[in-house]
Design an enzyme around this catalytic site. Structure first.
Site, PDB file in Angstrom:
ATOM      1  N   ASP A 118      68.202  51.755  20.213  1.00  0.00           N
ATOM      2  CA  ASP A 118      67.370  50.670  19.684  1.00  0.00           C
ATOM      3  C   ASP A 118      67.119  50.810  18.181  1.00  0.00           C
ATOM      4  OD1 ASP A 118      65.595  48.599  19.349  1.00  0.00           O
ATOM      5  OD2 ASP A 118      63.918  49.594  20.366  1.00  0.00           O
ATOM      6  N   ASP A 337      69.045  43.576  13.421  1.00  0.00           N
ATOM      7  CA  ASP A 337      68.741  44.283  14.663  1.00  0.00           C
ATOM      8  C   ASP A 337      69.925  44.211  15.625  1.00  0.00           C
ATOM      9  OD1 ASP A 337      67.242  45.525  16.719  1.00  0.00           O
ATOM     10  OD2 ASP A 337      66.727  43.570  17.568  1.00  0.00           O
TER      11      ASP A 337
END
Ligand code: NAG
Ligand code: NAG
Ligand code: NAG
Length: 456
Positions: A118, A337
């Site tokens: 992540d 992201d």
């Protein structure tokens, strides 16, 4: 940009600086392999190689779920990862996940776990035994008592005091006679809490021998809320904060990592790659680079923030404005992201962009069978999409058709961007596929190199 430093952000800036200093002092150690660089596999959650894979799902269902994960992920960025003692309890769908998983081994003797990689959070954590309340998963819990290298941090350690600045004195020790440093890490709609510890991690490197990371700071989760799939048991934070894998690797990787994401829906059986250190250098004539904006004191250092100036559709260019990344960071900022499928744009800007795109396409508009995407077309043999260029500060990135459009069924193609009424801007992973994307946290730059990621 006018920097208004408030007390809180200055405090967190100082804390992070100090943590990095401590990480340096504790002698985080490496084998020779790491100074040369290493690479690992990233597996997309919808790949048949992934434990998430559900063979009974059809393509359009997967895309509909990806759409909804993108929306859920926006809330994760709005109430971003925080260390806190007093997180509200929540059983809401966990939006803090991510789209890629990474295998990592933990402890001595080592046990393999499947974790979410992540870029939007920092902590590395796994579910531990015993667990007062764990996220349901079939993966065995990590047993720290069975590992000779597991060392809980004392609540009197400097690091522990820093992560809980306001509550350390009252809650530490948590119980008489137990000085374990407790943490709580929130993801907006889920959290992990437990013991902070140092432990040995092992990454199986793509080439050559496994990479051993001794004395890595990890969270041993004993009270975790959210959702995992049946084999998952943790998260590897790759954000910019001090406790992320990237920051803990620090100088041994010269602050560099990169990844090349394979278009997962077109090539479901091919894994993507993540590279660290020397393997992460992005070079060549086609490379373009833009500053990483972590230097703003009002931006939390977890996120990788870029300056997005404009987007062009063929010959028409519109300036980008109106994003609100942190309550104090307004303007033309966008978070990059890997854990958000779609690219999310503030709704006013999205509407302008969508009408430019629609104005360039001569095909028949149809509605998305799942009613998720706004702008969809029936695909005919002469169907042509316009060229979309994303103008970051100093870096013009030409999107390939598969970066901006996604087929939701054999006959329907949709624009893979979505609006957010709250002004959030996220450069998602569909737009990033088939680019080698390099993060240099020392030079504070992010580089793009168009690449065929399935051959990397
Ligand atoms: C990752 O771990 C899972 C579960 O242990 C296993 O099925 C899978 O083959 C592993 N993948 C890789 C690339 O090592
Ligand atoms: C991917 O691999 C599976 C078997 O694991 C196979 O059934 C499928 O056809 C492959 N898909 C593609 C697009 O190659
Ligand atoms: C867009 O931004 C550029 C550079 O900042 C500026 O020169 C131009 O006037 C802007 N265009 C519009 C329509 O606002």
């Amino acid at each position: 940009m006018a920097a208004s430093v408030n007390h809180q952000s200055l405090l967190s800036f100082l804390s992070v600086t100090i943590i990095i200093f401590i990480l340096g002092l504790t002698g985080f150690s490496f084998t020779r392999a790491q100074t040369r660089g290493f690479s690992a596999e990233l597996i997309h959650r919808d790949s048949p190689k992934s434990p998430f894979y559900n063979p009974s799902e059809v393509h359009s269902e997967r895309l509909s779920k990806a759409f909804h994960r993108s929306i859920a992920r926006v809330s994760h960025f709005k109430s971003p990862p925080v260390f806190s003692k007093n997180l509200p309890e929540s059983n809401v769908m966990y939006g803090g996940g991510g789209e890629y998983i990474m295998n990592i081994s933990i402890g001595t003797p080592s046990v393999e776990i499947v974790a979410i990689a992540d870029t939007g959070s920092d902590l590395i954590w796994t579910q531990c035994k015993p667990c007062s309340q764990c996220i349901r998963s079939n993966a065995p819990l990590f047993d720290p008592d069975a590992s000779s290298t597991y060392k809980p941090l004392s609540c009197f350690s400097f690091l522990c005091k820093i992560i809980e600045p306001s509550t350390a004195r009252t809650s530490c020790p948590a119980k008489p006679g137990d000085n374990t440093c407790l943490y709580s890490y929130g993801y907006g709609s889920g959290f992990s809490s437990g013991d902070l510890a140092t432990e040995t991690l092992t990454l199986s490197s793509e080439l050559g021998s496994p990479v051993i990371l001794r004395k890595t700071y990890i969270g041993c989760g004993r009270d975790d809320r959210g959702t995992f799939n049946p084999v998952e048991s943790g998260i590897i934070g790759l954000g910019g904060g001090a406790l992320s894998l990237v920051s803990q690797l620090g100088t041994s990787i010269a602050g560099k990592f990169s990844y090349c994401l394979v278009p997962s829906y077109a090539k479901p059986n091919t894994s993507s790659k993540i590279h660290f250190g020397k393997n992460a250098v992005v070079s060549g004539l086609s490379v373009v680079s833009t500053p990483l904006l972590k230097k703003y004191p009002q931006a939390r250092n977890t996120f990788y923030i870029l300056n997005l100036q404009a987007i062009s559709v063929d010959d028409l260019r519109i300036n980008f404005t109106g994003s609100i990344i942190e309550t104090t960071l307004e303007g033309n900022f966008i978070i990059i992201d890997s854990g958000t499928p779609l690219t999310i744009l503030p709704s006013a800007f999205y509407t302008k962009l969508e009408s430019l795109v629609a104005g360039k396409i001569r095909a028949k508009q149809v509605s998305d069978p799942n009613q998720d995407f706004n702008l969809c077309y029936e695909i005919k043999s002469d169907f042509k999409v316009p060229r979309i260029t994303v103008h970051f500060d100093g870096a013009d990135v030409d999107l390939a058709p598969l970066n901006a459009f996604i087929s939701v069924s054999e006959k329907v193609l949709c624009f893979a961007f979505a609006p957010d009424d709250g002004g959030m801007a996220i450069y998602g992973n569909i737009a990033q596929t088939n680019f080698l994307i390099g993060y240099d946290t020392v030079k504070q730059t992010l580089s793009f190199k168009p690449s065929d990621c399935s051959t990397q």
